[in-house]
Design a protein around this motif. Structure first.
Motif, short mmCIF file in Angstrom:
data_model
loop_
_atom_site.label_atom_id
_atom_site.label_comp_id
_atom_site.label_asym_id
_atom_site.label_seq_id
_atom_site.Cartn_x
_atom_site.Cartn_y
_atom_site.Cartn_z
N SER A 206 -20.34 8.44 14.75
CA SER A 206 -20.23 9.73 14.05
C SER A 206 -20.02 9.53 12.56
N LYS A 207 -19.31 8.48 12.18
CA LYS A 207 -19.09 8.20 10.77
C LYS A 207 -20.40 7.87 10.06
N GLN B 244 -25.41 11.31 21.48
CA GLN B 244 -25.62 11.35 20.03
C GLN B 244 -26.41 12.62 19.73
N HIS B 245 -25.75 13.58 19.09
CA HIS B 245 -26.36 14.88 18.86
C HIS B 245 -27.24 14.91 17.62
N TYR C 36 -24.27 10.21 13.30
CA TYR C 36 -24.92 10.42 14.59
C TYR C 36 -24.29 11.55 15.42
N ALA C 37 -23.20 12.13 14.95
CA ALA C 37 -22.53 13.24 15.66
C ALA C 37 -22.37 12.89 17.14
N ALA C 38 -21.73 11.78 17.41
CA ALA C 38 -21.65 11.25 18.77
C ALA C 38 -20.36 11.64 19.47
N ALA C 39 -20.41 11.64 20.80
CA ALA C 39 -19.24 11.92 21.62
C ALA C 39 -19.41 11.21 22.95
N ALA D 151 -18.36 6.02 19.92
CA ALA D 151 -18.82 7.36 19.52
C ALA D 151 -18.25 7.75 18.16
N LYS D 152 -16.98 7.49 17.94
CA LYS D 152 -16.36 7.82 16.67
C LYS D 152 -16.98 7.02 15.52
#
Length: 251
Positions: free
Chosen positions: A153-154, A175-176, A157-160, A149-150
């Motif tokens: 995000s880079k 993935q937001h 993808y704004a992932a968590a 997820a991290k």
């Protein structure tokens, strides 16, 4: 365009972001602009425009420049104008989605058709896989979804990663944001290749529950808890091929 600044009330913050986006959009449509020009076009006070420009400058969306003077220069300092930075320009639609969709549609119409699109999608993921593999392989198994997820995000993808709701045993990778959502809406092979890659990377079958491309608010992938079992435990005792992989990093 990315949102800037925080307001104490959600409604106020939304209004601030909307006005800030209007300021940036006006610069995009009309080119580098002075505070007075922006105020006149948008029906705002110059003080309000300056406040929004300060926030946009802090977020690297716009930058201040000296106004170019053509012909004889008049007395006094040139007026300051505000122009979009490369970052700010990238925040607006520049028809890249349409260009990508047109290119994939052309590929689909050639020999190979749908299979060619799928091959392209897998090749695209493979070209990006290095950073994701490094992130996942550097942490314990139980931290892999979070590490992925991290890394996502880079790449925007704004992932968590979070625990899946009961009674599911596992995690959900959310993935937001999807930078290719508009293209993936027409070519689901992009989503399918990404899901295949997640499964291969995490060493387990994963299930795509929702995608932004299909109209869902978030791309959600279920990662079962079995992915945290040691490779040797997952290997079949009767399957020589599987047994030969025991003890290896499943990613």
């Amino acid at each position: 365009m990315k949102n800037v600044g925080e307001a104490p009330q959600e409604e106020l913050a939304t209004g601030e972001r909307s006005t800030r986006n209007r300021v940036a959009r006006s610069i995009l449509d009309h080119g580098p602009s002075t505070v007075a020009e922006l105020a006149g076009r948008l029906g705002l006070t110059q003080a309000a425009v300056r406040r929004h420009l300060d926030a946009l400058v802090a977020d690297d969306v716009v930058e201040a420049r000296e106004q170019r003077v053509y012909g004889a220069r008049t007395r006094g300092r040139p007026a300051k104008v505000f122009a979009l930075t490369d970052c700010g320009r990238d925040a607006f639609d520049q028809s890249y989605d349409k260009l990508a969709a047109d290119a994939l549609r052309w590929i689909a119409e050639q020999e190979g058709g749908e299979q060619a699109i799928a091959a392209f999608a897998r090749a695209r993921i493979a070209a990006q896989s290095g950073a994701y593999r490094k992130a996942v392989e550097s942490v314990p198994a139980e931290k892999r979804a979070e590490a992925l997820a991290k890394a996502l995000s880079k790449d925007g993808y704004a992932a968590a990663a979070r625990s899946a709701p009961h009674p599911q045993q596992g995690e959900q990778l959310c993935q937001h944001h999807c930078p290719v959502a508009h293209v993936a809406e027409q070519f689901p092979q992009l989503c399918e290749a990404e899901t295949e890659f997640f499964a291969e990377l995490l060493g387990t079958h994963v299930q795509r529950l929702a995608t932004i491309a299909h109209g869902d608010g978030v791309c959600t992938t279920f990662i079962p808890k079995t992915s945290y079992a040691p490779p040797a435990a997952r290997a079949s005792k009767t399957d020589n091929a599987s047994a030969s992989t025991a003890g290896r990093n499943p990613a």
